[in-house]
Design an enzyme around this catalytic site. Structure first.
Site, PDB file in Angstrom:
ATOM      1  N   ASP A  12     -71.955   1.690 -19.471  1.00 22.01           N
ATOM      2  CA  ASP A  12     -71.280   1.311 -20.723  1.00 22.01           C
ATOM      3  C   ASP A  12     -72.219   1.348 -21.922  1.00 22.01           C
ATOM      4  O   ASP A  12     -72.106   0.545 -22.847  1.00 22.01           O
ATOM      5  CB  ASP A  12     -70.643  -0.086 -20.603  1.00 22.01           C
ATOM      6  CG  ASP A  12     -69.660  -0.147 -19.458  1.00 22.01           C
ATOM      7  OD1 ASP A  12     -68.941   0.848 -19.255  1.00 22.01           O
ATOM      8  OD2 ASP A  12     -69.625  -1.171 -18.752  1.00 22.01           O
ATOM      9  N   HIS A  40     -64.905   5.485 -20.328  1.00 20.26           N
ATOM     10  CA  HIS A  40     -65.571   5.912 -21.560  1.00 20.26           C
ATOM     11  C   HIS A  40     -64.567   5.798 -22.700  1.00 20.26           C
ATOM     12  O   HIS A  40     -63.497   6.390 -22.641  1.00 20.26           O
ATOM     13  CB  HIS A  40     -66.052   7.360 -21.449  1.00 20.26           C
ATOM     14  CG  HIS A  40     -67.020   7.591 -20.320  1.00 20.26           C
ATOM     15  ND1 HIS A  40     -67.432   8.834 -19.948  1.00 20.26           N
ATOM     16  CD2 HIS A  40     -67.654   6.728 -19.506  1.00 20.26           C
ATOM     17  CE1 HIS A  40     -68.286   8.732 -18.933  1.00 20.26           C
ATOM     18  NE2 HIS A  40     -68.424   7.464 -18.640  1.00 20.26           N
TER      19      HIS A  40
HETATM   20  P1  GDP Z   1     -69.700   4.529 -21.571  1.00 21.29           P
HETATM   21  O1  GDP Z   1     -69.069   4.094 -20.283  1.00 21.29           O
HETATM   22  O2  GDP Z   1     -71.179   4.656 -21.484  1.00 21.29           O
HETATM   23  O3  GDP Z   1     -69.060   5.749 -22.152  1.00 21.29           O
HETATM   24  O4  GDP Z   1     -69.449   3.343 -22.622  1.00 21.29           O
HETATM   25  P2  GDP Z   1     -68.078   2.524 -22.868  1.00 21.29           P
HETATM   26  O5  GDP Z   1     -67.146   3.419 -23.594  1.00 21.29           O
HETATM   27  O6  GDP Z   1     -67.623   1.904 -21.611  1.00 21.29           O
HETATM   28  O7  GDP Z   1     -68.603   1.341 -23.778  1.00 21.29           O
HETATM   29  C1  GDP Z   1     -69.087   1.532 -25.057  1.00 21.29           C
HETATM   30  C2  GDP Z   1     -68.163   0.801 -26.054  1.00 21.29           C
HETATM   31  O8  GDP Z   1     -68.826   0.648 -27.276  1.00 21.29           O
HETATM   32  C3  GDP Z   1     -66.887   1.548 -26.371  1.00 21.29           C
HETATM   33  O9  GDP Z   1     -65.862   0.635 -26.579  1.00 21.29           O
HETATM   34  C4  GDP Z   1     -67.223   2.295 -27.658  1.00 21.29           C
HETATM   35  O10 GDP Z   1     -66.083   2.542 -28.456  1.00 21.29           O
HETATM   36  C5  GDP Z   1     -68.131   1.312 -28.330  1.00 21.29           C
HETATM   37  N1  GDP Z   1     -69.192   1.920 -29.134  1.00 21.29           N
HETATM   38  C6  GDP Z   1     -69.920   3.038 -28.882  1.00 21.29           C
HETATM   39  N2  GDP Z   1     -70.882   3.207 -29.804  1.00 21.29           N
HETATM   40  C7  GDP Z   1     -70.780   2.149 -30.659  1.00 21.29           C
HETATM   41  C8  GDP Z   1     -71.527   1.734 -31.783  1.00 21.29           C
HETATM   42  O11 GDP Z   1     -72.494   2.351 -32.213  1.00 21.29           O
HETATM   43  N3  GDP Z   1     -71.143   0.559 -32.384  1.00 21.29           N
HETATM   44  C9  GDP Z   1     -70.081  -0.168 -31.949  1.00 21.29           C
HETATM   45  N4  GDP Z   1     -69.778  -1.285 -32.584  1.00 21.29           N
HETATM   46  N5  GDP Z   1     -69.361   0.201 -30.878  1.00 21.29           N
HETATM   47  C10 GDP Z   1     -69.713   1.339 -30.240  1.00 21.29           C
HETATM   48 MG    MG Z   2     -67.943   2.555 -19.529  1.00 19.35          MG
END
Ligand code: GDP
Ligand code: MG
Length: 424
Positions: A12, A40
């Site tokens: 995440d 994601h």
């Molecule tokens: P992944 O599994 O690695 O793709 O990550 P996730 O999507 O599960 O979790 C990352 C969360 O953080 C998601 O809800 C994104 O929309 C959010 N997100 C990603 N980059 C940023 C950022 O720079 N700032 C903020 N506030 N949220 C972010």
């Molecule tokens: Mg994730």
């Protein structure tokens, strides 16, 4: 050119979000391990999307997406996910989605076994996403799993179903005392969810080799992070697959090719969903504040994520496992509004400070050692270049970069595609 996008921490980190951004320069995006335990979240000009099985490149019209042989694919979930995206205006056809004939199928009985086992474990549970991932990988290595290519040969498939159902019921009925799995229900399941996927199934290794020969740019999108890797993570609180970049060429179907670079996605603080040791964990109000600021609830399960400050010890280990050449540091905006920020710079073990990430069992005895940094009070989500950032935020980035000994190339300051800063 082959690039991997991988997670440095417990997952995440914002991999999907970075793949969505960086895939503008790529022709192919390929998932190479894991299944629909991934979550994601991607926000761009086309909307907000949650992807579990489909590569984040699916949101770009000119990108071909591959589900590699290292994956485990729940075909019902894939069908529903694709339909959900189609309803959001995303085109998904055999032209832009290719599924490896060697990828393994996650069956409804794998999901069932995952749930039965977590329930049996009760308070000793692993914190599984209950999507059948551990049982299906176990079957893969027992050589009792179905692969996508088998859907192309119904006659042979029927015979295998009979054999596997007989074997599976030894545990479902004999072990867990549950109602048996039947041949009919499995055949029905394949008919409903397998048959419509036939045109998507191919030798994706061959496809990727050809694409590489033609000079196309290929990106590998990981699920979860280094600390959840089956070999190098906090076993047994890991996933059941290889989340590391070195596995990407294998799980994608091109073991003959070498990665050109590995971009590690690392969060500006720590989060961990599920069970297992998490040394720098925050509790109480401190945790609540960070969780709320970061919206830290699992995309796949909705579970509140455990949170803590940035952990140098774990991240340096993650960077080493991933062979990361450069880093994208995500969610820096979440840390705005703190007088002071803590960073875990070492662990204390038996009265001594250690800087190298230890064996899982030892982690339970480790205490975090914090360094304190000055925070910043302004909103940084509109910053688009390093000079827009307050000095304290720049100092924080530099501190982490030096402590982790890896260049930070991108910093994200918002969930939207363009909310990021290129540091060099
Ligand atoms: P992944 O599994 O690695 O793709 O990550 P996730 O999507 O599960 O979790 C990352 C969360 O953080 C998601 O809800 C994104 O929309 C959010 N997100 C990603 N980059 C940023 C950022 O720079 N700032 C903020 N506030 N949220 C972010
Ligand atoms: Mg994730």
């Amino acid at each position: 050119m082959l690039t991997s996008i991988c997670g440095i921490n417990w997952g995440d980190e914002g991999k999907g979000r970075m793949v969505d951004l960086l895939s503008r320069d790529f022709d192919v995006v390929c998932r190479y391990q894991g299944g629909n335990n991934a979550g994601h979240t991607v926000i761009n000009e086309r909307g907000k999307f949650i992807l579990n099985l489909l590569p984040s490149g699916i949101l770009r019209e000119d990108v071909v997406n591959v589900l590699g042989n290292g994956m485990v694919i729940d075909i019902k979930h894939l069908t529903e996910e694709a339909n959900r995206l189609r309803a959001q205006g995303i085109q998904i056809t055999p032209k832009n989605l290719k599924i490896s004939d060697k990828a393994v199928i996650t069956m409804p009985y794998h999901v069932l076994m995952d749930c039965l086992e977590e329930e049996r474990l009760a308070d000793k549970k692993f914190g599984s996403t209950r999507r059948g991932i551990a049982p299906v990988y176990a079957d893969k290595y027992m050589k009792k799993a179905f692969r996508m290519g088998e859907l192309l040969n119904p006659e042979l498939l029927k015979k295998r179903v009979e054999d596997i159902v007989e074997w599976k019921n030894l545990t479902v009925v004999g072990g867990y005392n549950h109602a048996p799995v039947t041949v009919e229900e499995i055949l029905d399941y394949f008919k409903t969810y397998g048959e419509p996927l036939k045109d998507y199934i191919c030798d994706t290794g061959l496809y990727l080799n050809e694409a590489n020969k033609q000079g196309k740019k290929i990106m590998f999108e990981a699920q979860l992070g280094a600390l959840r890797d089956i070999d190098f993570g906090i076993y047994p609180y890991t996933s059941s697959s290889s989340t590391i970049a070195a596995y990407a060429p294998i799980g994608a179907g091109v073991p003959n090719l070498k990665l050109d670079n590995s971009i590690g996605i690392m969060k500006a603080y720590s989060t961990c969903v599920g069970e297992g040791p998490f040394t720098a964990e925050y509790f109480g109000e401190k945790a609540e504040k960070l969780r709320e600021a970061g919206g830290e609830y699992g995309a796949a399960t909705g579970r509140p994520r455990r949170v803590g400050p940035f952990d140098v010890v774990a991240s340096r280990y993650g960077i080493r496992c991933q062979g990361a050449d450069e880093i994208a540091l995500t969610k820096l905006d979440v840390l705005s509004g703190h007088e002071e920020l803590e960073v875990c710079v070492a662990y204390e073990l038996n009265g001594k400070e250690i800087k190298e990430f230890p064996f899982t069992d030892v982690l339970d005895e480790c205490k975090p050692v914090f360094a304190k940094m000055k925070g910043w009070n302004c909103d940084i989500s509109a910053c688009r270049k390093p000079s827009d950032l307050p000095k304290e935020a720049l100092d924080y980035i530099r501190f982490i970069e030096e402590a982790c000994e890896c260049k930070i190339r991108y910093v994200s300051v918002g969930a939207e595609r363009e909310a990021y800063i290129k540091m060099y």
